[in-house]
Design a protein around this motif. Sequence first.
Motif, PDB file in Angstrom:
ATOM      1  N   SER A  31      -4.845  13.882  -2.574  1.00  0.00           N
ATOM      2  CA  SER A  31      -5.746  12.771  -2.245  1.00  0.00           C
ATOM      3  C   SER A  31      -5.640  11.653  -3.274  1.00  0.00           C
ATOM      4  O   SER A  31      -5.641  10.462  -2.926  1.00  0.00           O
ATOM      5  N   GLU A  32      -5.543  12.020  -4.546  1.00  0.00           N
ATOM      6  CA  GLU A  32      -5.391  11.000  -5.594  1.00  0.00           C
ATOM      7  C   GLU A  32      -4.045  10.284  -5.473  1.00  0.00           C
ATOM      8  O   GLU A  32      -3.955   9.066  -5.690  1.00  0.00           O
ATOM      9  N   LEU A  33      -3.002  11.015  -5.124  1.00  0.00           N
ATOM     10  CA  LEU A  33      -1.701  10.391  -4.928  1.00  0.00           C
ATOM     11  C   LEU A  33      -1.718   9.452  -3.734  1.00  0.00           C
ATOM     12  O   LEU A  33      -0.982   8.454  -3.700  1.00  0.00           O
ATOM     13  N   LEU A  34      -2.557   9.745  -2.750  1.00  0.00           N
ATOM     14  CA  LEU A  34      -2.711   8.853  -1.607  1.00  0.00           C
ATOM     15  C   LEU A  34      -3.253   7.493  -2.048  1.00  0.00           C
ATOM     16  O   LEU A  34      -2.828   6.452  -1.529  1.00  0.00           O
ATOM     17  N   VAL A  35      -4.168   7.498  -2.999  1.00  0.00           N
ATOM     18  CA  VAL A  35      -4.710   6.253  -3.532  1.00  0.00           C
ATOM     19  C   VAL A  35      -3.597   5.430  -4.178  1.00  0.00           C
ATOM     20  O   VAL A  35      -3.490   4.213  -3.962  1.00  0.00           O
ATOM     21  N   VAL A  36      -2.741   6.094  -4.958  1.00  0.00           N
ATOM     22  CA  VAL A  36      -1.642   5.396  -5.629  1.00  0.00           C
ATOM     23  C   VAL A  36      -0.679   4.801  -4.609  1.00  0.00           C
ATOM     24  O   VAL A  36      -0.218   3.662  -4.748  1.00  0.00           O
ATOM     25  N   ARG A  37      -0.380   5.557  -3.554  1.00  0.00           N
ATOM     26  CA  ARG A  37       0.673   5.154  -2.613  1.00  0.00           C
ATOM     27  C   ARG A  37       0.199   4.135  -1.587  1.00  0.00           C
ATOM     28  O   ARG A  37       1.035   3.438  -0.993  1.00  0.00           O
ATOM     29  N   PHE A  38      -1.086   4.041  -1.337  1.00  0.00           N
ATOM     30  CA  PHE A  38      -1.557   3.112  -0.311  1.00  0.00           C
ATOM     31  C   PHE A  38      -2.377   1.954  -0.864  1.00  0.00           C
ATOM     32  O   PHE A  38      -2.209   0.817  -0.418  1.00  0.00           O
ATOM     33  N   LEU A 196      -4.466   0.359   5.636  1.00  0.00           N
ATOM     34  CA  LEU A 196      -4.328   1.703   5.069  1.00  0.00           C
ATOM     35  C   LEU A 196      -4.964   1.779   3.683  1.00  0.00           C
ATOM     36  O   LEU A 196      -5.643   2.750   3.360  1.00  0.00           O
ATOM     37  N   GLY A 197      -4.734   0.754   2.878  1.00  0.00           N
ATOM     38  CA  GLY A 197      -5.334   0.725   1.548  1.00  0.00           C
ATOM     39  C   GLY A 197      -6.849   0.754   1.611  1.00  0.00           C
ATOM     40  O   GLY A 197      -7.511   1.489   0.862  1.00  0.00           O
ATOM     41  N   MET A 198      -7.417  -0.042   2.530  1.00  0.00           N
ATOM     42  CA  MET A 198      -8.883  -0.069   2.678  1.00  0.00           C
ATOM     43  C   MET A 198      -9.407   1.259   3.205  1.00  0.00           C
ATOM     44  O   MET A 198     -10.452   1.757   2.763  1.00  0.00           O
TER      45      MET A 198
END
Length: 291
Positions: A31-38, A196-198
């Motif tokens: 989940s944290e890596l999702l924040v970095v990637r999006f 996606l970022g939002m």
Amino acid sequence: MSWIALALICAFTLASADAAAKAWLRDFTASELLVVRFCLPGLLMTPLLIGMPPLTELPWAFWGWMAVMLPLEMAAMWLYVAAIRDHPLSLTLPYLAFTPVFVIGVAWLLLGEQVSARGVLGILLVVAGAWLLNSAHAHRRNWRGWIAPFVAILDEPGSRMMLAVAALYALTATLGKGAMRYLPPETFGAFYFALLGMAVALVIVLPRPGRLVRLARRPWAVLTVGGLLGIMVFTHFLAIQKVEVAYMIAVKRTSLLFGILYGALVFREPGIAARLPAGVLMLGGVVVLVI
């Protein structure tokens, strides 16, 4: 700069971001890596939205496509980052080559499209590459020995996860065709990443703001991965403006070869003698399928 150079930069920065995340952010949750990637690439894409039509002019059908695509894209990336974090790059990234294979299957099931002879050749090349990738499991004693490499795909968790990613990407690619009826490709891509970022910020960051604190403890690693992904997205859209999408995607998929090389050279993953030719075969299948 030519579209080929841009597409190769796109492929290289994608593979580099994967390798950097595996090396420096391995202890982060998916989940944290999702924040970095999006979230970071989403922020970098916002300047490309200048001149976009007002959101009120977009029909409800467009928002329907978005409502289906966003959770599928987030699920695919969650599986993606978990696969490359916990498993060998050379046994995970090549399976993204199955995305166009699954697209053909989706088009056949949903749209009744027939598979051409070229499509069959592309599928066979991808499947042959998948067999070669796991050829260490093959033996000649009986017919089961020849199918053992395919069984090994299902035995390897990282391979299973990346096959699921390829299937999800096949769905989002097909659905994206419907959404792009309402926006040009370059505008749609930037808007999609911003959305996606939002969405990731609302679903993952807002309920647990402490995740940002964890990310802030390793700023250079986070900014490096996010910056590489930003370059990947930016060069992706620059290349698409210069050439047909299919050609650009075919070159971009060289990222799987860069990933295999990173796996061998940086992470000392074994079997490069079989895995690199397997990646070339699978890339050849992708080229045949998408062009």
